[in-house]
Write an enzyme that holds these catalytic residues in place. Structure first.
Site, PDB file in Angstrom:
ATOM      1  N   GLU A  41       0.827  -1.207   0.000  1.00  0.00           N
ATOM      2  CA  GLU A  41       0.000   0.000   0.000  1.00  0.00           C
ATOM      3  C   GLU A  41       0.860   1.254   0.000  1.00  0.00           C
ATOM      4  OE1 GLU A  41      -2.151  -3.039   2.689  1.00  0.00           O
ATOM      5  OE2 GLU A  41      -0.116  -2.598   2.036  1.00  0.00           O
ATOM      6  N   CYS A  70      -0.462   1.279   7.374  1.00  0.00           N
ATOM      7  CA  CYS A  70      -0.996   1.557   6.039  1.00  0.00           C
ATOM      8  C   CYS A  70      -2.415   2.111   6.101  1.00  0.00           C
ATOM      9  CB  CYS A  70      -0.923   0.321   5.162  1.00  0.00           C
ATOM     10  SG  CYS A  70       0.776   0.026   4.606  1.00  0.00           S
TER      11      CYS A  70
END
Length: 136
Positions: free
Chosen positions: A57, A91
């Protein structure tokens, strides 16, 4: 599968194929769509000096920034195994920097999408940029 979701799925699958995961063997790919409809992808990159690696991510977000995108409209994360591979806590916060609470976060394995959450469901009552701007 919806064509927009299919394009995220294919981008995440392609990125996952390039993951560098020699230590864990746990390859992850992520793809995001910005608010202009452009897709950016990333893969996890491990490092012998654990935990210096980078999540998929984070790679996709970096690609978005490098490509001129600034806001995320949707994310798809693809990983292996029987458990859902949702974004890690760091993330989730990274995504929060660039996405609204309503942004969909799709979770997939190579066979298809397994679940869908909103960012707000994964990171409720989160701290974000507006907390620092005085607009909260």
């Amino acid at each position: 599968m919806d064509p927009d979701l299919q394009s995220l799925f294919e981008a995440a699958r392609a990125a996952r194929a390039h993951a560098y995961a020699p230590y864990s063997g746990f390859s992850v790919g992520a793809a995001l769509r910005d608010t202009d409809g452009r897709i950016y992808a990333g893969c996890n990159v491990e490092n012998a000096a654990y935990p210096v690696g980078t999540c998929a991510e984070a790679g996709a977000i970096a690609a978005m920034m490098a490509g001129g995108g600034r806001r995320i409209s949707a994310v798809l994360v693809m990983g292996p195994g029987p458990g859902l591979v949702t974004p890690c806590g760091a993330c989730r916060q990274r995504i929060r920097e660039f996405a609204a609470s309503e942004a969909p976060i799709h979770v997939a394995d190579p066979d298809g999408v397994r679940a869908c959450f909103t960012l707000g469901a994964l990171l409720p009552d989160s701290f974000g940029p507006e907390n620092l701007s005085g607009d909260a």
